[in-house]
Design a protein around this motif. Structure first.
Motif, PDB file in Angstrom:
ATOM      1  N   TYR A 171      22.846  27.834   7.396  1.00  0.00           N
ATOM      2  CA  TYR A 171      24.173  28.056   6.785  1.00  0.00           C
ATOM      3  C   TYR A 171      24.264  29.177   6.031  1.00  0.00           C
ATOM      4  CZ  TYR A 171      28.481  26.190   4.326  1.00  0.00           C
ATOM      5  OH  TYR A 171      29.616  25.749   3.821  1.00  0.00           O
ATOM      6  N   HIS A 173      26.643  31.476   4.601  1.00  0.00           N
ATOM      7  CA  HIS A 173      27.615  31.584   3.493  1.00  0.00           C
ATOM      8  C   HIS A 173      27.361  30.641   2.643  1.00  0.00           C
ATOM      9  CE1 HIS A 173      31.468  31.991   2.034  1.00  0.00           C
ATOM     10  NE2 HIS A 173      31.871  30.813   1.796  1.00  0.00           N
ATOM     11  N   ARG A 174      26.480  29.633   2.387  1.00  0.00           N
ATOM     12  CA  ARG A 174      25.942  28.958   1.657  1.00  0.00           C
ATOM     13  C   ARG A 174      24.407  28.411   1.603  1.00  0.00           C
ATOM     14  NH1 ARG A 174      30.513  27.555  -1.632  1.00  0.00           N
ATOM     15  NH2 ARG A 174      32.579  27.538  -0.239  1.00  0.00           N
ATOM     16  N   GLU A 362      36.580  27.718   5.858  1.00  0.00           N
ATOM     17  CA  GLU A 362      36.545  27.013   4.410  1.00  0.00           C
ATOM     18  C   GLU A 362      37.695  27.125   3.470  1.00  0.00           C
ATOM     19  OE1 GLU A 362      33.109  26.833   2.561  1.00  0.00           O
ATOM     20  OE2 GLU A 362      31.321  27.063   4.394  1.00  0.00           O
ATOM     21  N   GLU A 364      38.159  27.133  -0.550  1.00  0.00           N
ATOM     22  CA  GLU A 364      37.466  27.474  -1.840  1.00  0.00           C
ATOM     23  C   GLU A 364      38.482  27.370  -3.093  1.00  0.00           C
ATOM     24  OE1 GLU A 364      34.121  30.059   0.766  1.00  0.00           O
ATOM     25  OE2 GLU A 364      35.464  30.984  -0.846  1.00  0.00           O
ATOM     26  N   GLU A 369      33.764  27.911  -4.707  1.00  0.00           N
ATOM     27  CA  GLU A 369      33.099  26.551  -4.705  1.00  0.00           C
ATOM     28  C   GLU A 369      34.053  25.707  -3.524  1.00  0.00           C
ATOM     29  OE1 GLU A 369      30.049  25.803  -5.598  1.00  0.00           O
ATOM     30  OE2 GLU A 369      30.211  27.664  -6.032  1.00  0.00           O
TER      31      GLU A 369
END
Length: 429
Positions: A171, A173-174, A362, A364, A369
């Motif tokens: 993952y 992106h994170r 996503e 955020e 976050e």
């Protein structure tokens, strides 16, 4: 005084007796990518029902194949040969990676297919443990719920299936390891050794991975991930199983995501999109090493169903056409490009990722976050804009998913994006 009982009252009464949660909306019919409700409203189904209508609602070729087969035989014990099953076996061998030469069709859904592939790996290797990813979703049986990621999947149950080892997703992106793709050295594969040494029994039979996570957030692994994972499995005598329940049968613009990523697993599980317009069909494709599990260890009454096989054969006839798969790639790229344009105007849109028509993005907050509340809010409001959308991790995640039927045209792709833009203007501006 005579009471008046409305259709709404009847629906609410029935709703109280349905064990699982259902919406107030009552759907009447579907055609292609569209659903129509009892109030005359239409929706583009960006979830293709449960990501299983690869050819949309009521595809005429699939429906005709089911009707024709119903006039002959609806079901037959799998102890006998039949033309629909023989054809489906041959077709699946033809379109799968060349090392996969065995087809097990005595399963009725993805959970059973994944469980069967794991049993095959355990018997072939003589080992027990199974490695899966943190956010994996492998099915709903007790074994598959136990081996899937996410604590909330297991929390209600006092006993879970043993031997599961969960490792971080690829993952980027994170990143679990707080790395960047350009310099990480694929720690998400290299560190699996540590999980085997310190968190397993030392007897790992299989790694089961979705090439692109389905429910887990549409995570697309970085270049080289699967080659490194294949090498890890080879070095440690571990079976590599691709759960292609969602990615298989054209979803990525290739027949299987294994082809897109350039790797050959030891087994591929299929279901969902193989039924075309909703036929319940699943299968396990394996190499010769995994052959030999006795039928009494994994067979189900409605596996190898003839109506489902007829629908699957019709589906493969359509999906296997090069121009069909090319269109999946083209419209998928177009949607991603339009989402990228929208992200420049709506900063709440975070990472956009996808291959073919398996796309997710996503939501955020200002700190970057995950904004789970906003994600669920947008999914609810999307209905008012004529879109049916699903979120990741059963509403616990922050990814909105776009996975419409693979028959999507460019005009319909633009309609999805136009409606999304209207939703964002109303809710995010």
């Amino acid at each position: 005084m005579t009471s008046v009982v409305t259709q709404h009252d009847v629906r609410q009464t029935i709703k109280e007796h349905i064990y699982y949660s259902v919406a107030d909306t009552r759907m009447l019919r579907g055609e292609g990518v569209f659903l129509y409700d009892s109030e005359g409203r239409s929706y583009i189904d960006c979830a293709a029902a449960t990501f299983n209508l690869s050819l949309g609602y009521g595809h005429p070729t699939v429906i005709q194949a089911i009707k024709d087969q119903a006039d002959l035989l609806i079901h037959l014990t799998s102890s006998f040969q039949s033309d629909p099953i023989n054809e489906l076996v041959a077709r699946l061998v033809e379109v799968s990676p060349k090392s996969l030469t065995k087809v097990h069709l005595k399963v009725s859904g993805g959970s059973e297919a994944n469980e069967g592939a794991i049993k095959m790996a355990q018997v072939a290797t003589g080992k027990r443990d199974v490695i899966t990813l943190f956010r994996s979703h492998l099915g709903q049986s007790m074994m598959m719920s136990s081996l899937s990621g996410n604590a909330f999947r297991k929390e209600p149950f006092p006993v879970i299936y043993p031997g599961g080892i969960h490792v971080p997703d690829p993952y980027c992106h994170r990143c679990f390891y707080a790395q960047q793709p350009s310099s990480c050295g694929l720690l998400c594969v290299k560190r699996i050794d540590d999980f085997v040494e310190f968190a397993s029994s030392g007897r790992v039979a299989a790694v089961v991975v979705e090439p692109i996570s389905g429910n887990g957030g549409n995570i697309v692994p970085p270049d080289g991930y699967f080659q490194a994972l294949r090498q890890f499995c080879d070095d440690n005598d571990i079976v590599l199983i691709f759960d292609e329940i969602q990615t298989g049968i054209g979803r990525t613009g290739r027949m299987f995501a294994a082809e897109h990523f350039g790797v050959e697993p030891d087994a591929i599980t299929v279901a969902k999109g193989l039924g075309g317009s909703g036929a319940q069909v699943a299968g396990i494709l394996t190499n010769d090493r995994l052959a030999g599990l006795p039928g009494h260890h994994h067979s189900f009454t409605y596996g190898s169903n003839l109506l489902a096989a007829a629908a699957a054969n019709a589906t493969l006839d359509i999906v296997a056409q090069p121009e069909f798969l090319e269109n999946v790639r083209t419209v998928g790229d177009h949607i991603c490009a339009r989402l990228t344009d929208l992200r420049a105007r709506f900063p709440q849109i975070g990472d956009i990722r996808g291959v073919g028509l398996m796309i997710g993005f996503e939501l955020e907050d200002q700190a970057g976050e995950p904004d789970v509340a906003l994600t669920n809010h947008l999914a609810d409001k999307a209905m008012e804009h004529g879109l049916i959308m699903r979120t990741s991790r059963y509403g616990f995640g922050n990814v909105l998913k776009i996975r419409p039927p693979l028959t999507l045209t460019m005009a319909e792709a633009d309609l999805i994006c136009d409606r999304l833009e209207g939703l964002f203007h109303e809710e995010l501006a």
